[in-house]
Design a protein around this motif. Structure first.
Motif, short mmCIF file in Angstrom:
data_model
loop_
_atom_site.label_atom_id
_atom_site.label_comp_id
_atom_site.label_asym_id
_atom_site.label_seq_id
_atom_site.Cartn_x
_atom_site.Cartn_y
_atom_site.Cartn_z
N PHE A 233 -9.80 6.53 -2.72
CA PHE A 233 -9.09 7.80 -2.82
C PHE A 233 -7.94 7.86 -1.82
N VAL A 234 -8.16 7.36 -0.61
CA VAL A 234 -7.10 7.35 0.41
C VAL A 234 -5.91 6.52 -0.08
N VAL A 235 -6.19 5.34 -0.65
CA VAL A 235 -5.12 4.48 -1.14
C VAL A 235 -4.37 5.16 -2.28
N LEU A 236 -5.10 5.82 -3.18
CA LEU A 236 -4.46 6.52 -4.29
C LEU A 236 -3.60 7.67 -3.77
N PHE A 237 -4.14 8.43 -2.83
CA PHE A 237 -3.43 9.59 -2.31
C PHE A 237 -2.14 9.18 -1.59
N VAL A 238 -2.21 8.14 -0.80
CA VAL A 238 -1.04 7.72 -0.02
C VAL A 238 -0.10 6.85 -0.86
N GLY A 239 -0.67 5.81 -1.49
CA GLY A 239 0.16 4.84 -2.18
C GLY A 239 0.61 5.26 -3.56
N VAL A 240 -0.33 5.68 -4.39
CA VAL A 240 -0.01 6.00 -5.79
C VAL A 240 0.84 7.26 -5.89
N THR A 241 0.59 8.23 -5.05
CA THR A 241 1.39 9.45 -5.08
C THR A 241 2.87 9.14 -4.88
N VAL A 242 3.16 8.18 -4.03
CA VAL A 242 4.54 7.76 -3.82
C VAL A 242 5.02 6.86 -4.95
N ALA A 243 4.18 5.91 -5.35
CA ALA A 243 4.59 4.92 -6.35
C ALA A 243 4.88 5.55 -7.72
N PHE A 244 4.17 6.62 -8.06
CA PHE A 244 4.36 7.26 -9.37
C PHE A 244 5.45 8.34 -9.36
N ASP A 245 6.01 8.59 -8.19
CA ASP A 245 7.06 9.60 -8.07
C ASP A 245 8.42 8.90 -8.23
N LYS A 246 9.08 9.13 -9.37
CA LYS A 246 10.32 8.42 -9.66
C LYS A 246 11.42 8.76 -8.66
N ARG A 247 11.50 10.03 -8.27
CA ARG A 247 12.55 10.43 -7.34
C ARG A 247 12.38 9.73 -5.99
N ARG A 248 11.14 9.73 -5.50
CA ARG A 248 10.92 9.13 -4.18
C ARG A 248 11.06 7.61 -4.22
#
Length: 276
Positions: free
Chosen positions: A140-155
């Motif tokens: 969950f930590v990896v998803l929250f930190v990594g995936v939240t950024v990776a799936f955000d096209k703008r960021r």
């Protein structure tokens, strides 16, 4: 899709081979705290493989990232199934190669990189309940930190590929660091974050490798489901997930309503049919 799936197969095989041998080498070193070397190895290896594979196939190399991508609608369920099959096959191939080149004493001593729950003999693992909690929490930590950024096209556009890959690899390294230090067991090399990683040795060698193997699947997959539900509460102003309308809930609603087209696309479909 098939070229991307082949990329996932080869990349997963190379990643697991490199990562497992590096973990065993770290644990088998003569350093005072050999387990502290593992997070650094995880970061470097994960970063390099992500940089290569993200533009080619999305850089999943784990059923965890494929599953959350399917839930969020980033990829289709058909592509997700093929990816997971390719990743599992890659794991098997990597351990076939590993079995022919690695010392069996070192492999068994360190449980093939930490793939045995409740180990025995020279080094001990951890119990299934503790491993399950760690797999869930750290995933969950990896998803929250990594995936939240990776799936955000703008960021992603603002940060660039290198920084995004560094964030994901860093989140994985932190998760491994936390899990490997908090337990204090010599035979535990940290969370897997990849159910396919331990599937290869379990299929090839069997025996005690199957005991508690379910932990590597249940923990991360439950974390994906919880994280998916959590993303529904995130502020939409700060994210640019254009594909979020195509996610699992939209597909379920379309199925229940009796149409194969999600509700938000029905108007577009009517316009296309009218023009035709």
């Amino acid at each position: 899709m098939w070229r991307a799936a082949t990329t996932e197969l080869v990349a997963t095989a190379c990643l697991i081979f490199t990562l497992t041998t590096s973990i065993i080498s770290c644990l088998n070193s003569h350093e005072a705290e050999p387990k502290l070397l593992v997070p650094f190895a995880v970061f470097i290896i994960a970063f390099l493989f992500l940089m290569v594979t993200v533009p080619l196939s999305g850089g999943h190399m784990s059923p965890v990232f494929t599953f959350i991508a399917a839930l969020k609608g980033i990829i289709t369920l058909a592509r997700a199934a093929i990816y997971v099959f390719a990743q599992c096959l890659g794991s098997i191939i990597s351990f076939v190669i590993m079995s022919s080149v690695m010392s069996q004493n070192a492999a068994q001593k360190y449980f093939y990189g930490g793939c045995i729950i409740e180990g025995n003999g020279e080094t001990r693992g951890i119990d299934a309940e503790t491993a399950l909690i760690l797999e869930f929490t750290c995933t969950f930590v990896v998803l929250f930190v990594g995936v939240t950024v990776a799936f955000d096209k703008r960021r992603c556009k603002e940060l660039g590929l290198g920084m995004v890959c560094g964030i994901v690899a860093g989140a994985m390294a932190i998760a491994v660091f936390v899990s490997i230090t908090i337990t204090g067991e010599a035979g535990y090399s940290g969370v897997g974050l990849n159910p396919a990683r331990c599937l290869g040795p379990a299929l090839i060698h069997g025996g005690s490798l199957w005991e508690g193997h379910w932990v590597f699947w249940v923990g991360p997959f439950v974390a994906c489901i919880v994280y998916y539900g959590y993303t529904k509460t995130l502020p939409r102003e700060g994210l640019l997930w254009d594909t979020s309308d195509y996610d699992f809930i939209s597909l379920v609603r379309a199925f229940i309503s009796g149409t194969a087209i999600p509700p938000h696309l029905q108007d577009k479909s009517k316009d296309i049919n009218t023009n035709m």
